[in-house]
Design a protein around this motif. Sequence first.
Motif, PDB file in Angstrom:
ATOM      1  N   MET A 276       0.846  -1.192   0.000  1.00 16.01           N
ATOM      2  CA  MET A 276       0.000   0.000   0.000  1.00 16.01           C
ATOM      3  C   MET A 276       0.886   1.248   0.000  1.00 16.01           C
ATOM      4  O   MET A 276       1.855   1.321   0.743  1.00 16.01           O
ATOM      5  N   THR A 277       0.563   2.215  -0.850  1.00 14.60           N
ATOM      6  CA  THR A 277       1.364   3.424  -0.945  1.00 14.60           C
ATOM      7  C   THR A 277       0.752   4.527  -0.117  1.00 14.60           C
ATOM      8  O   THR A 277      -0.370   4.446   0.353  1.00 14.60           O
ATOM      9  N   THR A 278       1.504   5.622   0.031  1.00 16.75           N
ATOM     10  CA  THR A 278       0.979   6.776   0.757  1.00 16.75           C
ATOM     11  C   THR A 278      -0.211   7.370   0.030  1.00 16.75           C
ATOM     12  O   THR A 278      -1.078   7.995   0.638  1.00 16.75           O
ATOM     13  N   LEU A 279      -0.270   7.169  -1.298  1.00 11.66           N
ATOM     14  CA  LEU A 279      -1.413   7.680  -2.053  1.00 11.66           C
ATOM     15  C   LEU A 279      -2.688   6.941  -1.649  1.00 11.66           C
ATOM     16  O   LEU A 279      -3.759   7.532  -1.575  1.00 11.66           O
ATOM     17  N   HIS A 280      -2.573   5.646  -1.407  1.00 12.05           N
ATOM     18  CA  HIS A 280      -3.732   4.894  -0.925  1.00 12.05           C
ATOM     19  C   HIS A 280      -4.163   5.421   0.449  1.00 12.05           C
ATOM     20  O   HIS A 280      -5.349   5.511   0.746  1.00 12.05           O
ATOM     21  N   ASN A 281      -3.208   5.771   1.265  1.00 17.31           N
ATOM     22  CA  ASN A 281      -3.534   6.242   2.607  1.00 17.31           C
ATOM     23  C   ASN A 281      -4.326   7.541   2.595  1.00 17.31           C
ATOM     24  O   ASN A 281      -5.040   7.855   3.529  1.00 17.31           O
ATOM     25  N   ARG A 282      -4.196   8.298   1.529  1.00 16.78           N
ATOM     26  CA  ARG A 282      -4.965   9.529   1.416  1.00 16.78           C
ATOM     27  C   ARG A 282      -6.392   9.273   0.925  1.00 16.78           C
ATOM     28  O   ARG A 282      -7.183  10.194   0.772  1.00 16.78           O
ATOM     29  N   GLY A 283      -6.695   8.030   0.631  1.00 12.57           N
ATOM     30  CA  GLY A 283      -8.055   7.700   0.220  1.00 12.57           C
ATOM     31  C   GLY A 283      -8.289   7.746  -1.267  1.00 12.57           C
ATOM     32  O   GLY A 283      -9.425   7.654  -1.709  1.00 12.57           O
ATOM     33  N   LEU A 284      -7.226   7.893  -2.070  1.00 13.61           N
ATOM     34  CA  LEU A 284      -7.369   7.936  -3.517  1.00 13.61           C
ATOM     35  C   LEU A 284      -6.562   6.807  -4.136  1.00 13.61           C
ATOM     36  O   LEU A 284      -5.427   6.541  -3.739  1.00 13.61           O
TER      37      LEU A 284
ATOM     38  N   PRO B 137      -4.343   5.207  -7.231  1.00 13.80           N
ATOM     39  CA  PRO B 137      -3.347   5.890  -8.056  1.00 13.80           C
ATOM     40  C   PRO B 137      -3.922   6.582  -9.292  1.00 13.80           C
ATOM     41  O   PRO B 137      -3.531   7.699  -9.614  1.00 13.80           O
ATOM     42  N   HIS B 138      -4.844   5.924 -10.023  1.00 12.47           N
ATOM     43  CA  HIS B 138      -5.336   6.555 -11.251  1.00 12.47           C
ATOM     44  C   HIS B 138      -6.145   7.808 -10.949  1.00 12.47           C
ATOM     45  O   HIS B 138      -6.152   8.759 -11.733  1.00 12.47           O
ATOM     46  N   GLU B 139      -6.817   7.851  -9.798  1.00 17.45           N
ATOM     47  CA  GLU B 139      -7.560   9.052  -9.431  1.00 17.45           C
ATOM     48  C   GLU B 139      -6.608  10.200  -9.124  1.00 17.45           C
ATOM     49  O   GLU B 139      -6.850  11.347  -9.495  1.00 17.45           O
ATOM     50  N   VAL B 140      -5.515   9.901  -8.442  1.00 19.13           N
ATOM     51  CA  VAL B 140      -4.516  10.922  -8.139  1.00 19.13           C
ATOM     52  C   VAL B 140      -3.912  11.464  -9.429  1.00 19.13           C
ATOM     53  O   VAL B 140      -3.756  12.676  -9.611  1.00 19.13           O
ATOM     54  N   ILE B 141      -3.573  10.574 -10.341  1.00 21.67           N
ATOM     55  CA  ILE B 141      -2.939  10.987 -11.589  1.00 21.67           C
ATOM     56  C   ILE B 141      -3.881  11.856 -12.416  1.00 21.67           C
ATOM     57  O   ILE B 141      -3.479  12.886 -12.970  1.00 21.67           O
ATOM     58  N   ARG B 142      -5.133  11.490 -12.496  1.00 18.64           N
ATOM     59  CA  ARG B 142      -6.075  12.245 -13.325  1.00 18.64           C
ATOM     60  C   ARG B 142      -6.436  13.593 -12.697  1.00 18.64           C
ATOM     61  O   ARG B 142      -6.685  14.564 -13.413  1.00 18.64           O
ATOM     62  N   THR B 143      -6.475  13.679 -11.392  1.00 18.30           N
ATOM     63  CA  THR B 143      -6.864  14.933 -10.744  1.00 18.30           C
ATOM     64  C   THR B 143      -5.677  15.845 -10.458  1.00 18.30           C
ATOM     65  O   THR B 143      -5.856  17.049 -10.274  1.00 18.30           O
TER      66      THR B 143
END
Length: 206
Positions: free
Chosen positions: A1-9, A11-17
Amino acid sequence: MTTLHNRGLWPHEVIRTRTRMFLEGTDGREQAEALLRLTVESMATTGDGPGRLPVVFRIWPGPVFELTCPWQVAQSEFLSRPGSPLAFIDTRMLTLPVGGPSTWALILAPGVILNALSSRVLLQTSSGASRRESFYSRGGLISPLRDSTTGPSNGSRVVFELDPLFFDEAARAHVHSDEVLDALAARFSWLTIAQRASDVRAGDPW
């Protein structure tokens, strides 16, 4: 699990937004060009040193982009990872990596970025003894790694279409223009542009 998952998003949602975190440029044209350049360079890069693999680049109507190179996935990487229903390649195309062993650059962060920003992606690879392929779309997995009767007999092939929900018509027209292709050819000596948009009016590389 990455820190991006910990933020509730995912990976593809983070990249697109938050595209500017991952791609150069402030508008769709610049970001589409940056994504193409990232994908082309990652096709040629492995963890084996500064050398680059030769890459052949073709554009199809759509526009759809096709890249091939002689990289062969190790046979063990065709198999499901222990404790996971997904093969190594599928896992890498869906998850932003944190560390890990050196490998083919496309199945590190560039593959996740490409998947998130493409309406569809086909990845085919072969070690000579067997061929495999996976399909992805908008950050997700459509068809996990499976046997294939098409694709290269040795090496790897990626076909993708930039997502029209993210890149408008002007951005997609720009990224397959001769201006962009000439810049890529001048930048990368190992890149061969075998087919431009003006060379073909029909065809389906899928």
